[in-house]
Design a protein around this motif. Structure first.
Motif, mmCIF file in Angstrom:
data_model
loop_
_atom_site.group_PDB
_atom_site.id
_atom_site.type_symbol
_atom_site.label_atom_id
_atom_site.label_comp_id
_atom_site.label_asym_id
_atom_site.label_seq_id
_atom_site.Cartn_x
_atom_site.Cartn_y
_atom_site.Cartn_z
ATOM 1 N N ILE A 105 1.031 -8.289 1.095
ATOM 2 C CA ILE A 105 1.629 -6.982 1.370
ATOM 3 C C ILE A 105 0.553 -6.017 1.860
ATOM 4 N N ALA A 154 0.233 -4.223 5.463
ATOM 5 C CA ALA A 154 0.029 -2.787 5.535
ATOM 6 C C ALA A 154 -1.203 -2.487 6.376
ATOM 7 N N LEU A 187 0.634 0.387 -5.358
ATOM 8 C CA LEU A 187 1.182 -0.179 -4.125
ATOM 9 C C LEU A 187 2.118 0.797 -3.414
ATOM 10 N N PRO A 188 3.123 1.363 -4.131
ATOM 11 C CA PRO A 188 3.980 2.337 -3.445
ATOM 12 C C PRO A 188 3.198 3.497 -2.836
ATOM 13 N N LEU A 194 1.491 2.344 0.300
ATOM 14 C CA LEU A 194 2.466 2.177 1.380
ATOM 15 C C LEU A 194 2.938 3.533 1.896
ATOM 16 N N ALA A 195 3.141 4.480 0.952
ATOM 17 C CA ALA A 195 3.594 5.799 1.381
ATOM 18 C C ALA A 195 2.572 6.432 2.309
ATOM 19 N N ILE A 207 0.498 4.887 4.261
ATOM 20 C CA ILE A 207 0.522 4.199 5.547
ATOM 21 C C ILE A 207 1.696 4.682 6.388
ATOM 22 N N ILE A 208 2.832 4.881 5.727
ATOM 23 C CA ILE A 208 3.998 5.349 6.472
ATOM 24 C C ILE A 208 3.757 6.761 7.006
#
Lengths: 292, 339
Positions: free
Chosen positions: A221, A225, A265-266, A269-270, A272-273
Motif C-alpha cells: 500500500i 502511495a 496509514l490513513p 494516504l490523506a 498523498i491525496i
C-alpha cells in the motif's frame, strides 16, 4: 532533536523499501498501464523461496541471486500464461485478474510455509552503523541497495539497446512495432524485471517485518502511495515518493497527537491525496494532454 | 484514462453485436425473475432465506458501484466506507434513538448521499488509478475512524452494536427472516427501478457522456463537475441503503466488518456481473457470496487459491462478465429459433 533525526533516518530506511516496491509498481504500470495488486504477494513468495534455500544450507548471497533469477523467470511466466490472454480484455477485468493472482499466491504460500512468523537473516548485521546510534547497518544497507538498484536501472534504460526498446514499447507501442521491436516480449520482460525488483524489496524488509504470508500487505500500500505520489510515469519520482512517504509516515506517527500506529496509514494516504488534488499527475509525473 | 472508458472502446465482436444501451433484462425475463424471487422463500429453510436476503443486499451495493463505474466511468475502491456509514446510521438510530428500522433507511440514504457528494468534490480532480487510491484511502480509514474514542459512546467502539431484528408487522404470520426478505425485496425493486430510470434520464445520459469522453461531454455543455459528484452521491446513497439493510439482517455492526476486503468483493461482483449491466449486479453478488463458500468446501487450506482460480476461469471465459454470457445465450437462442 535526537528523536526527530532518529525518526527521519528510520523513515528514510523504510522509505527505501517503499521506493523499491514503488519502482516495481511503476515498471509494470509503464509496460501495461495497470497497477499490479499482486506485486506484494509476488515479492513475499520470492522472499519465502530465498528463506527456503537458506534453510537447505545455501549461503545468503547465493540464495539472493537464485531468488532474483527465479523471480525474473516467474514474472515472465505469469505474464505469458495468465495475463497475455487478458491483454484485450477491459481494464477492470485485468484488475480482477490481479486480485485473483493475489488470492492464489497468498493462499499457496500459507499452505506451503504456514502462517507462523519466521526470522529472516540480514546480510548487513544489526549493529549501529559506523558507531552512530541513529541508524543500524541493516537500515544503511537497505538505503545503499536501493540507490545501487536505481543507478543500475538508470543505466539500463538510458544506455542499453534493450532498455531503449522497452521504453519505446511502453510509450508508443505502434511505432515501436513498426521499427521491429517485439512489444509483446518487452511487456513480459517488464514483468520479469518488476518481479525481480519486488523480490529485492521483500528480502530487504523481511528482517524488519519478519517473514509470513501477509507481510507485504502494508508495504505494498505504501509502495502504491509512493508511486502515485511521485508520478506513475516517472521511476525517479517513484523513488523520491517512497522516501517521502517513509519519512512522513514516521513523523506523523510521532508528532501528530492521537495518530499513533493505528491511524498512520490513513493519515499518510490523506496527505498523498491532498498532494494529488493540487498536482493530479503526481510530483514528477508528466501531465498527459488529451484530445477529443 | 478513466476506468470504464476502454470497456466501451475495446468491446469484442460478440458484445458489439448488441446495442450498448441495453442495461436491463427484457420485460418477460424480468417478470419471471420477479415471480421466482416472490415465491422461492415459501419452499426453503430460514437460513437460505437469510442468504437470499444477503444476496439482494450485496446486489444493491454492487448496483451502486455499477452506477458509479459503469454509468459515469469513475472507479471506486471505497464502497465499504459508504456501506459502513449506512450500517452505523441505522444501528445508532435504532439502538440510541429508538427509531423504527424502516424509517432509518431513507435517513441513511440521505446521510450517505451527502457523504458521497462531499467526497466526490475533492475527487473531481482525480481519475483512474488516482481515484482508486483516494477511495482506497477512505476504505482503509473507515474502520479506524469507527474505533475512535470520542465516538465510542455512539458506535460502541471495537465491540460494535447489536441491532434488534424486526418482527413482521400487522401480525402477519411470517418468520422474522421471511419478513426481512420481503422488506429487502421491496426496497431492492424500488431502487432497481429508480436506477434504470436514472440511467435512462437526462442525468444518466450525462453520466455516460462523461464516461465515454469527458472532454467531448463538457464541450457539449454537460456540467462535468456536477454530474460526477452527483454520481458519487447517488452511488453512496444506494450503498448506504444496502449497509442499513445489511445491519438489520446481520443484527450486528462492528468496525472490522467493513474493511477493504468488502470493497474488493463488491468490485469483483461488479466485474463478474458485467460493468454497466444492472441485472449483472445480482449475478455478481451471488458470485461473491457463494463462490468463497464453495472454495472453502473444496479445500480448506487452499480456499483462497481455489477462489482465485475460479475467478480467473470466469474472466477468461467471459471477460465482460455475466452480461457477455447473457448476450451469448440470447444469440444462441435466436439461432435455435431460426432452425
Amino acid at each position: 532533536m535526537e528523536l526527530f533525526t532518529n525518526q527521519v533516518l528510520a523513515g528514510i530506511a523504510t522509505g527505501a523499501i517503499y521506493a523499491c516496491m514503488a519502482l516495481a509498481v511503476v515498471m509494470i504500470y509503464q509496460a501495461i498501464d495497470h497497477l499490479n495488486f499482486a506485486q506484494g504477494e509476488m515479492a513475499m513468495f520470492s522472499t519465502f523461496i530465498s528463506w527456503q534455500l537458506m534453510q537447505w544450507g545455501v549461503s545468503y548471497w547465493a540464495a539472493f541471486v537464485i531468488t532474483l533469477a527465479f523471480s525474473f523467470v516467474a514474472g515472465i511466466a505469469i505474464e505469458r500464461i495468465l495475463f497475455k490472454p487478458l491483454a484485450k480484455a477491459p481494464v477492470l477485468t485485468n484488475v480482477a485478474g490481479f486480485i485473483a493472482l493475489f488470492a492464489i499466491i497468498n493462499s499457496s504460500a500459507g499452505l506451503i510455509w504456514d502462517f507462523t512468523i519466521k526470522q529472516y537473516p540480514t546480510p548487513f548485521g544489526s549493529s549501529p552503523f559506523l558507531g552512530s546510534q541513529l541508524i543500524s547497518t541493516h537500515q544503511a544497507g537497505m538505503i545503499g541497495v536501493t540507490v545501487l538498484l536505481l543507478l543500475g536501472l538508470y543505466f539500463f534504460f538510458q544506455y542499453t539497446r534493450i532498455g531503449l526498446a522497452m521504453r519505446a514499447a511502453a510509450s508508443v507501442p505502434e511505432s515501436a512495432r513498426l521499427v521491429g521491436i517485439n512489444t509483446s516480449w518487452m511487456i513480459a520482460l517488464g514483468w520479469g524485471m518488476a518481479t525481480a525488483i519486488g523480490s529485492i524489496a521483500g528480502m530487504l524488509i523481511a528482517p524488519v517485518v519478519f517473514l509470513e504470508p501477509n507481510m507485504m500487505g502494508g508495504v505494498l500500500i505504501y509502495g502504491f502511495a509512493a508511486a502515485v505520489l511521485g508520478g506513475l510515469s516517472s521511476p525517479f519520482g517513484a523513488v523520491v515518493g517512497g522516501f517521502l512517504v517513509g519519512v512522513f509516515e514516521n513523523l506523523a506517527g510521532t508528532y501528530i497527537p492521537g495518530v499513533g500506529n493505528e491511524l498512520k496509514l490513513p493519515i499518510a494516504l490523506a496527505l498523498i491525496i491532498s498532494v494529488l488534488v493540487v498536482k493530479p499527475a503526481g510530483l514528477f509525473g508528466r501531465h498527459i494532454v488529451k484530445r477529443v | 484514462m478513466s476506468a470504464a472508458e476502454e470497456v466501451v472502446a475495446e468491446g469484442h465482436e460478440a458484445v458489439e453485436a448488441v446495442p450498448k444501451r441495453a442495461m436491463t433484462l427484457g420485460t418477460g425475463t424480468s417478470l419471471v425473475v420477479l415471480a421466482a424471487l416472490l415465491i422461492a422463500p415459501a419452499f426453503v429453510k430460514n437460513f437460505i432465506i437469510f442468504q437470499m436476503t444477503m444476496l439482494l443486499i450485496y446486489g444493491l451495493a454492487v448496483l451502486a458501484l455499477n452506477i458509479l463505474t459503469g454509468g459515469s466511468g469513475q472507479f471506486s475502491l471505497g464502497q465499504s466506507a459508504f456501506y459502513a456509514v449506512g450500517a452505523y446510521t441505522t444501528a445508532v438510530l435504532m439502538e440510541h434513538a429508538n427509531i423504527n428500522y424502516a424509517l432509518t433507511i431513507p435517513i441513511s440514504a440521505a446521510v450517505c448521499f451527502g457523504f458521497g457528494y462531499l467526497f466526490g468534490k475533492p475527487a473531481l480532480r482525480l481519475s483512474g488509478v488516482y481515484l482508486a487510491l483516494a477511495t482506497f484511502a477512505l476504505a482503509t480509514a473507515m474502520p479506524q475512524l469507527l474505533k475512535l474514542n470520542f465516538l465510542e459512546h455512539w458506535t460502541g467502539g471495537v465491540q460494535g452494536l447489536v441491532v434488534t431484528k424486526p418482527d413482521a408487522p400487522f401480525g402477519l404470520p411470517m418468520s422474522q427472516d421471511m419478513w426481512l426478505y420481503y422488506f429487502t425485496l421491496v426496497v431492492t425493486i424500488a431502487i432497481y427501478i429508480f436506477s434504470v430510470n436514472l440511467l435512462r434520464s437526462r442525468s444518466g445520459r450525462a453520466f455516460m457522456a462523461i464516461r465515454d469522453n469527458e472532454i467531448a461531454a463538457s464541450s457539449m455543455g454537460v456540467n462535468v463537475a456536477l454530474y460526477k459528484t452527483l454520481a458519487f452521491g447517488v452511488s453512496a446513497g444506494i450503498t448506504g441503503v444496502a449497509g442499513s439493510l445489511g445491519a438489520i439482517a446481520v443484527q450486528f455492526v462492528a468496525p472490522d466488518s467493513y474493511t477493504i476486503t468488502l470493497a474488493i468483493s463488491l468490485f469483483l461482483g461488479m466485474v463478474v456481473g458485467g460493468v454497466g449491466w444492472l441485472p449483472g449486479s445480482f449475478v455478481g453478488a451471488a458470485f461473491i457470496i457463494f463462490v468463497p463458500n464453495m472454495a472453502e468446501s473444496i479445500s480448506k487450506g487452499l480456499s483462497g487459491a481455489v477462489f482465485g482460480v475460479l475467478l480467473f476461469l470466469v474472466i477468461y471465459l467471459v471477460p465482460h462478465g455475466a452480461r457477455q454470457a447473457a448476450i451469448l445465450g440470447q444469440q444462441l437462442a435466436g439461432k435455435l429459433k431460426k432452425n
